[in-house]
Write a protein that holds these residues in place. Structure first.
Motif, PDB file in Angstrom:
ATOM      1  N   VAL A 110      -5.617   7.018  -2.825  1.00  0.00           N
ATOM      2  CA  VAL A 110      -6.744   6.379  -3.354  1.00  0.00           C
ATOM      3  C   VAL A 110      -6.424   5.435  -4.243  1.00  0.00           C
ATOM      4  O   VAL A 110      -5.397   5.366  -4.957  1.00  0.00           O
ATOM      5  CB  VAL A 110      -7.721   7.680  -4.091  1.00  0.00           C
ATOM      6  N   THR A 111      -7.340   4.576  -4.700  1.00  0.00           N
ATOM      7  CA  THR A 111      -7.314   3.598  -5.427  1.00  0.00           C
ATOM      8  C   THR A 111      -8.016   3.691  -6.871  1.00  0.00           C
ATOM      9  O   THR A 111      -7.939   3.036  -7.846  1.00  0.00           O
ATOM     10  CB  THR A 111      -7.646   2.237  -5.117  1.00  0.00           C
TER      11      THR A 111
ATOM     12  N   GLY B 180       6.061   6.993  -3.978  1.00  0.00           N
ATOM     13  CA  GLY B 180       7.044   6.122  -4.229  1.00  0.00           C
ATOM     14  C   GLY B 180       7.060   4.959  -3.199  1.00  0.00           C
ATOM     15  O   GLY B 180       7.565   3.813  -3.216  1.00  0.00           O
ATOM     16  N   ARG B 181       6.309   5.279  -2.058  1.00  0.00           N
ATOM     17  CA  ARG B 181       5.843   4.391  -0.948  1.00  0.00           C
ATOM     18  C   ARG B 181       4.578   3.948  -1.103  1.00  0.00           C
ATOM     19  O   ARG B 181       4.087   3.205   0.032  1.00  0.00           O
ATOM     20  CB  ARG B 181       6.394   4.956   0.274  1.00  0.00           C
ATOM     21  N   ALA B 182       3.909   4.018  -2.162  1.00  0.00           N
ATOM     22  CA  ALA B 182       2.346   3.928  -1.923  1.00  0.00           C
ATOM     23  C   ALA B 182       2.118   2.480  -2.184  1.00  0.00           C
ATOM     24  O   ALA B 182       2.919   1.508  -2.527  1.00  0.00           O
ATOM     25  CB  ALA B 182       1.773   4.563  -3.197  1.00  0.00           C
ATOM     26  N   PRO B 183       0.795   2.017  -1.302  1.00  0.00           N
ATOM     27  CA  PRO B 183       0.547   0.570  -1.488  1.00  0.00           C
ATOM     28  C   PRO B 183      -0.019   0.232  -2.883  1.00  0.00           C
ATOM     29  O   PRO B 183      -0.038   0.964  -3.657  1.00  0.00           O
ATOM     30  CB  PRO B 183      -0.740   0.636  -0.480  1.00  0.00           C
ATOM     31  N   SER B 184       0.194  -0.892  -2.931  1.00  0.00           N
ATOM     32  CA  SER B 184      -0.165  -1.498  -4.246  1.00  0.00           C
ATOM     33  C   SER B 184      -1.457  -1.361  -4.549  1.00  0.00           C
ATOM     34  O   SER B 184      -2.391  -1.291  -3.823  1.00  0.00           O
ATOM     35  CB  SER B 184      -0.059  -3.129  -4.292  1.00  0.00           C
ATOM     36  N   GLY B 185      -1.954  -0.877  -5.954  1.00  0.00           N
ATOM     37  CA  GLY B 185      -2.937  -0.482  -6.459  1.00  0.00           C
ATOM     38  C   GLY B 185      -3.609   1.163  -6.376  1.00  0.00           C
ATOM     39  O   GLY B 185      -4.491   1.817  -6.813  1.00  0.00           O
TER      40      GLY B 185
END
Length: 117
Positions: free
Chosen positions: A55-56, A27-32
Motif C-alpha cells: 500500500v502507498t 526490504g523489496r517494496a516498490p518505491s512509495g
C-alpha cells in the motif's frame, strides 16, 4: 477522578515468522510503499479470501500494526472477520505463504483458498 486507559489488545496476532516475512517484503517494496495491507476480498468457493498487498497510503479506518520489519495495515472493512486471528508465514518443500488461524471462520473450501464467517 482520573481514568486510566489500558492498552487495546492487537486485533491480529503475528508470529515471528510473519514478522520476518513482512520485513522481507518491505526490504523489496516498490518505491512509495508505506507497508503491506491484509484484506479479505470476496472470492473463492466459500466467499472470503486473504489478500496481502503493498500500500502507498493509509486509509482512515484501517487498523495499523507496527512490526519490527514494517507496517501491516488491516483493511477496515475486513477487521471484524479477523479479530483474534493469528497470522503466520509457513514455508515447506512445495509451498510458501501466509497461514491464518482464524477463530471467526466457520468453514473453508476444500482447497483452503477461501473461508466463510
Amino acid at each position: 477522578m482520573a481514568t486510566t486507559l489500558r492498552e487495546r489488545p492487537a486485533a491480529l496476532n503475528l508470529t515471528p515468522s510473519a514478522h520476518a516475512r513482512i520485513a522481507d517484503l518491505m526490504g523489496r517494496a516498490p518505491s512509495g510503499a508505506i507497508g503491506v495491507k491484509l484484506s479479505t476480498p470476496r472470492r473463492g468457493c466459500s466467499g472470503l479470501a486473504y489478500s496481502v498487498d503493498y500500500v502507498t497510503e493509509a486509509k482512515a479506518f484501517d487498523e495499523r500494526i507496527d512490526t519490527p520489519g514494517g507496517t501491516l495495515f488491516v483493511d477496515g472493512g475486513s477487521i471484524l472477520y479477523l479479530i483474534g486471528s493469528t497470522m503466520d508465514w509457513v514455508e515447506d518443500d512445495f509451498a510458501a505463504g501466509f497461514v491464518f488461524a482464524n477463530p471467526n471462520a466457520k468453514g473453508a473450501c476444500g482447497c483452503g483458498e477461501s473461508f466463510t464467517v
